[in-house]
Write an enzyme that holds these catalytic residues in place. Structure first.
Site, short mmCIF file in Angstrom:
data_model
loop_
_atom_site.label_atom_id
_atom_site.label_comp_id
_atom_site.label_asym_id
_atom_site.label_seq_id
_atom_site.Cartn_x
_atom_site.Cartn_y
_atom_site.Cartn_z
N SER B 275 46.00 -74.35 21.32
CA SER B 275 46.39 -74.58 22.57
C SER B 275 47.49 -74.62 23.05
O SER B 275 48.54 -74.42 22.24
CB SER B 275 46.03 -76.22 22.64
OG SER B 275 46.70 -77.05 23.47
N ARG B 314 10.29 -46.39 46.50
CA ARG B 314 11.59 -46.29 45.97
C ARG B 314 12.46 -47.56 46.70
O ARG B 314 12.38 -47.27 48.19
CB ARG B 314 12.20 -45.08 45.69
CG ARG B 314 11.97 -44.48 44.67
CD ARG B 314 12.85 -43.41 44.14
NE ARG B 314 12.56 -42.17 45.04
CZ ARG B 314 13.74 -41.57 45.71
NH1 ARG B 314 14.82 -41.97 45.21
NH2 ARG B 314 13.47 -40.57 46.34
#
Lengths: 353, 353, 353, 353
Positions: B275, B314
Site C-alpha cells: 500500500s 455479412r
C-alpha cells in the site's frame, strides 16, 4: 500494442477517437497525478501540515520528474496499482529532506481517482461540445430538408407518411435530455477524491475537510460529501450516460442503414465504404459503426455496475475492473459522436414519397 | 495509446499478457493476412485459376511488402475494414501483370477472419499449455499440502472441517472439463474462412470446395462445412470457453483473498502487494486480479453473443463488434492463467485447524 | 403473479413456452426433490447407512406428502432456500422413528441442484427434438425452394445473386454444431449433485462414492468426478449453449424481418401480425420475437458467468443468482425454437431475382 | 407458473416483493389500459374529436369490461402485443354506435407505454419511500452505534481503525445521490405516451399537442416534447437508476457478509438463516441476497441499453425486450430495499476493536 481497437493504428480510425484518447495517455495520467500531488502539498502547506519549503520543493521536482517506466510496471505487477512505486520515485526525486512530505495523509486511490477525474474533465468538455454540435446539425438538417416527405416504418413495415422533420424530431428528442443529464451529472462527477488510507483523513484531525477543500480548490474541482473510495455510483452513472448517448446514436445509425438499403434508398451516403470484391457497393460504414459502438458500450455498462459491489473500505478487484471498462467507454462515446457528425454530413435525403 | 489496460505500458503488467498480446500486434495481423493471400494464390494456381507465375510473383512480393499505414487507416475509416485498401496496396506491390490476381475470388472477410484464426492458433496453444500447467500445479499443491486440515466455509460461515486436498480437488474439477472442451472446440475453431463475396465461391464454379480445401491445407487449417461469414457461433462458443476459464480462476482468486484475510489467515501470499500509505499491509493483488478478469470477461461475453444477430450474408455492425471484444478476452484469459500460476507459487498454506 | 413474461397469461403466448415451463412449476420442483430424497434413502439403505424400513417409510410418505406452502415461503425468507424447512416437514410427515433418516448425510444444495438437473432432463429432450425439427424444416425448405434465385446482401447493401439453397445452407450450418455441442454437454450436465454439507460426504467414511453411485443410478443420472457445489462451469456452459441456439435463431429472425420489408418483399409471412391502428400492415412478429429472445439470453448469460465467482465451499449469493437466470433462459430457448418453427411454416418465398 | 423467482410462491419470499409486484399484475395492467382509453376518449370529446356521448359510453363500458383472456393470448401470439385484440374487444363491449370511437387516433404503443408509466408511478412512490426509510435507518444506526470502534479493511486486509460512524457515512453517501437522481428523473419518466400510429398524431391536424395535453392532464402525467415510441432513453436511464440503487445495497450486503464471518464477527445477524445439515450455522441470508439482486440488475441493465437500438418509427424487437427486463428490475429493486431494511433491523454491531 494493439489488443484494443482504441489503441490500434488503423482500427482506431474507425472505432477510436484521437482527441479523447489523449485524455488516456500515460503522459496525461502522469501529469494529472503530479497535479494532484503538487496541489496536495500546497494545500497542506497552506494549512500547516507540511513545511512551505517542502511544498515548493515538491512543485519544483514535479516540473521535471520523469519516472522510470520499468519500475512502475514492476510496481503495478506487485502492488496492483502504480501509485506506491510512483510515489516512492517522486519522493526520491524530491530528495532529502522534503521528499518525505510527498503524498502526506493521502492514499493511492486518492491520487489515482483524482487523476481520472482531472482527465475526464477535458473529455467531458469534448463530449458536451460534440453533443451540442450533433444536435445543431440535426436541427439544421431539419431546417433544410424537414419538409421532404418520408415513409414511417413500424415493426419493419411501411406504416404511414411522415416528413423528415418528424423523423429528425424523434431523433433529436433524447439529445436534449442527454444535455440536461450531463448538467446534472457534472457537479457529482467533477469532484476531488481525498480520504487518506481508509477514507477518514485520519492524519489531519478535525482539519480533514479543510485540507480537502483547499486541495479541491487548487484543482478547480468540487468537494464531495466525503471520500468515495468505496461508493462508485457516480462513475457507474457516468458510464450509463455514455451508454445512453451511444444508444441514441446507434438508433440513428440503424435507421440510416435501413433507409440506405438499395430497395429503400430514401437516403444515400456520400463517400460510403468500398468492398474489396464488389466495386458497385456503397456500404453504410459510419451508420453501422454507430450500432457497433452502442452495443459495445451496452456490454461494458454491465461490468461497471457489477463493480458497484465494492468490498469494505476499498476493493482491489472492483476498482481495477473500472480501469478496464471506463476509459474504453469514454473513447467509444467520443468516436460515436464524431462518426455521427460525419454521417450527418454524408447524408443525402431523397424526395421519394 | 493506452486506452486499454492491455495496451498500457504498466497496467498491462498486472492485467495483460505480453506473450498472448503478440498474437494481436499489427505485425502479426499483417503477416497472417499475407499468409492467407499467398496460400490462396498458390492454391488457385495449383487448380488453374490464376497463372503459376502470378502466384510466384505474389509470394515474392509478400516477402518484402510494407503497406502504407496512413493509407490503411484512411481505408478503414472509409471502408470499415482494412482489407480493401490493403489488397489495393498489395496489388500495386505485385505490380503488372500479376497484381490483378491477388485476392482472386475472395472477399475482405475471408482474409480478415482467416487472419484471426491463424493468430488464435498460437494463442490457443499458449492457453492450453498454461491450463495444463495450472492444473498440474494444483495437483502438486495437493500432493504436497493436501493433508493439511482446513475449514470449509459455506454461505460465508464456518461449516465443517475438510482438508486442503478436498479444497484443491474442488478447484481442479472444472479444469479437466476445460481441457476436454478445448479439444472439442479446436476442430470447430481452427478452420479457414473462404466464401468469396457472398459465401458461395461464385468465381470457382463447382471447384469452390477444392480451392477451399487446397487453401486450408496450405494454412494447416481444417475446412468447415461452408463459409461462416454470417454464422459466428464458433467464435461466441470460444468466447464462452475463455469466460469459463477465467470464471474458474476468479473463483479460486476469490477464495484465496478470503482465506488470506488477517482474521482468517489460513494462507499467506509471498511477495504480496504494498500500500502507498500502510506499510504493514500485504495485499492479495494476484487473487483480486483473478476476480477482476473473470468479471471483465463475463461482461464482454454478453457482447459476443449479441453479435450473433448478424444481418444477412455479412453484417458490418455485428462483425465489427467482435473485433472490439474478442482480442481483449483472449488476452484477459492469458493474463488470468499467468497470474493464477504466480498466485499458486506465492501461496503459503498454514496448518491451523 | 406476472412480473415475468414467462409467467404472464398472455405475454407467455408470445415469449414463453408452456411445455418447457412445466419443468419449472412448483409441482415439478417438489416432485424432483422427493425423487431425490427417496432415491437417496433407498441408496443409503442398500448400503446399510439407514434401515431398510426407514427407506420404505420415506418412500411411502413421499407418495402423499403435501408440504405447507406458507411454511416453505417463511423458510425461504429465513434460510435463503427451501430445503431446510421442506426437509423438516418431510421428516414430520415420515414421523417417528424413521423421519430422522430423511436427507441423511446430504445438504440443501444436493437436493436442490439434483432437482434442477432432473427437471432440465426433460427440458433438454424437448429442446433437442425441436432443434432437430427446426433443422429438418430448414432442409425441407431448401429441398422445396432452394433453387429460387435470391439476392445476397452484405453490410445492408445488395451484393450478388445467390440461391435460397445458399441462404438456407448458411442458416443451417450452426444447427449441426449445436446438436454436436449438446451431445458433448449432456454427460457433463446430467449428473447427480451429492456432496453433503461441505462436499466431502463426510458421513459415509470411504463409502461416499458408493452412495453417490447408487443414488445416481436410481435417478438415472451420471456420477460426476465430485460434488460441484462450488464449480458451476457446467451450468454456465449450458447457458452458453442456450444462448448460441437463440443467437442462431435471432440471426434468422433478423434476416426474415429484413427480407419481409415491403420494399424488399423477397418473402411474405402468412398470418402476420396486425396493428391496432393500421390494418394494411403485416408485421413480422415471429421474426422480431426471435431477435428479442436472442438479445434477452445474451444479457442473462453475462450473469450466469458472473455467478462462477462462487465463494468458498458454497456461496449463497452466486448460487441464488443462477436461480434468477437459468430457468428463464431455458424457457426463452424453448420459445425461440417453437416460434422459429412457426416462422418457417409461415414463410412464403418469392421468386423475384 | 413459476419460471421467474418473482412469480414463484416461495422464492419470491426471498427475492421478490409482493407490494411492487402488484403494479405488474394483469389486473393492474388492464386497469391502466382502460384508464388510458377512458382519459383519451374524454380528452377527445372535450376537444371535439369524438362525440361526448361516445366518451361517456366508453367510460361506462370500462367500468364493467372483462376481456376474454384466451382471445388476448391468441392476439398476442399473432400481433406481438395485446393492444389490437384488447381494443377490438373493448370496442365490442362499448357496442354500436360508440365503439368505433375507442382508441381514436391512438396506437398500441400509446396505450401500452402509458399503461406502463401509470403502473411505474406507484412503484416509484414505494421505492422512494423505502429509499428514504433505508437512509433514515442508516442515520439512526449511526446515531446509536456510530461511536463503536471498527477496523477498516482495504483490499481484503486490515488497514486502520475507524468508527462505525465512518463506515455508515460511506454507506449512506450514495443514497442521498439516489434521492436527487430520482427527483431529476421523475419528470422525464412520468409522462404520457401519445403519438398515434407513427408518432405524429396525424388524425388531429394541428390539435395533436392539445389532445396530448388534455390526455396527460386527465392522467396526471406530464407531456413530453413528443411521442417517445422510438426514443427509449428515459426507460434505460430509469433501469440505470434501479441498478445504482441495488448496487449500493449490494455493496452493503457484501460488507455485512464479510463482517459477519465467524473469524471477523464484527457483527452478528439476529434471526440468520439455517442450514439443512449444520444447525450451528447462522447464514447471512439477507446480506447475500443484496449481492444477488445487485448482480441480477447489472446483467439486465445491459439488455435495456441494447434495446435503445430501436429501428425506425417503432421496433417490435427492441420494444418487446424491454417487457422482458424492466418489470423484473423494478421488483428486484423493491426486494433489495425491503431486504436491506430487514438486514439493518437484524444487524448487531459488536465493540471489538
Amino acid at each position: 500494442m494493439s489488443v484494443s481497437v482504441f489503441d490500434h493504428p488503423w482500427l482506431s480510425a474507425l472505432l477510436g477517437d484521437a482527441e479523447i484518447s489523449r485524455c488516456f495517455t500515460v503522459e496525461a495520467e502522469l501529469r494529472a497525478m503530479l497535479e494532484f500531488e503538487v496541489a496536495l502539498a500546497m494545500a497542506e502547506a497552506e494549512l500547516g501540515f507540511i513545511p512551505v519549503e517542502a511544498a515548493q520543493a515538491i512543485a519544483n521536482a514535479a516540473m521535471i520528474f520523469q519516472p522510470d517506466p520499468a519500475a512502475l510496471a514492476a510496481g503495478v505487477a506487485r502492488d496492483g496499482m502504480v501509485a506506491p512505486d510512483w510515489v516512492r520515485q517522486l519522493r526520491e526525486a524530491v530528495g532529502t529532506p522534503h521528499g518525505q512530505h510527498v503524498h502526506f495523509g493521502s492514499t493511492s486511490q486518492d491520487v489515482l481517482d483524482t487523476s481520472l477525474i482531472l482527465r475526464l474533465r477535458p473529455a467531458l468538455a469534448i463530449l458536451a461540445a460534440r453533443l451540442n454540435a450533433f444536435d445543431s446539425r440535426l436541427a439544421a438538417l431539419s431546417a433544410d430538408h424537414g419538409s421532404i416527405a418520408a415513409m414511417a416504418r413500424t415493426r419493419m413495415q411501411r406504416a404511414l407518411p411522415i416528413t423528415w422533420a418528424d423523423r429528425i424530431a424523434a431523433w433529436r428528442a433524447p439529445f436534449a435530455r442527454h444535455q440536461k443529464r450531463l448538467q446534472d451529472l457534472n457537479p457529482r462527477l467533477l469532484v476531488v477524491q481525498f480520504g487518506g488510507p481508509v477514507g477518514t483523513l485520519d492524519k489531519f484531525g478535525d482539519k480533514g475537510p479543510s485540507v480537502a477543500a483547499a486541495l479541491a480548490s487548487r484543482l478547480d474541482l468540487a468537494v464531495p460529501a466525503g471520500a468515495w473510495h468505496s461508493a462508485r455510483d457516480v462513475l457507474a452513472e457516468f458510464a450509463g450516460w455514455l451508454t445512453l448517448v451511444t444508444g441514441s446514436l446507434g438508433k440513428i445509425g440503424q435507421d440510416i442503414a435501413l433507409l440506405a438499403q438499395n430497395e429503400v434508398a430514401d437516403v444515400t451516403l456520400a463517400g460510403a465504404g468500398q468492398s474489396s470484391a464488389m466495386h458497385h457497393k456503397q456500404n453504410p460504414v459510419l451508420a453501422e459503426t454507430l450500432v457497433t459502438l452502442a452495443r459495445f458500450n451496452a456490454a461494458q455498462l454491465s461490468g461497471m455496475h457489477q463493480a458497484l459491489v465494492h468490498e469494505q473500505e476499498r476493493s482491489g478487484a472492483a476498482w481495477t475492473l473500472e480501469w478496464m471498462l471506463l476509459p474504453q467507454m469514454v473513447v467509444a462515446t467520443g468516436a460515436a459522436l464524431a462518426r455521427g457528425l460525419a454521417l450527418l454530413d454524408a447524408l443525402r435525403i431523397h424526395d421519394k414519397h
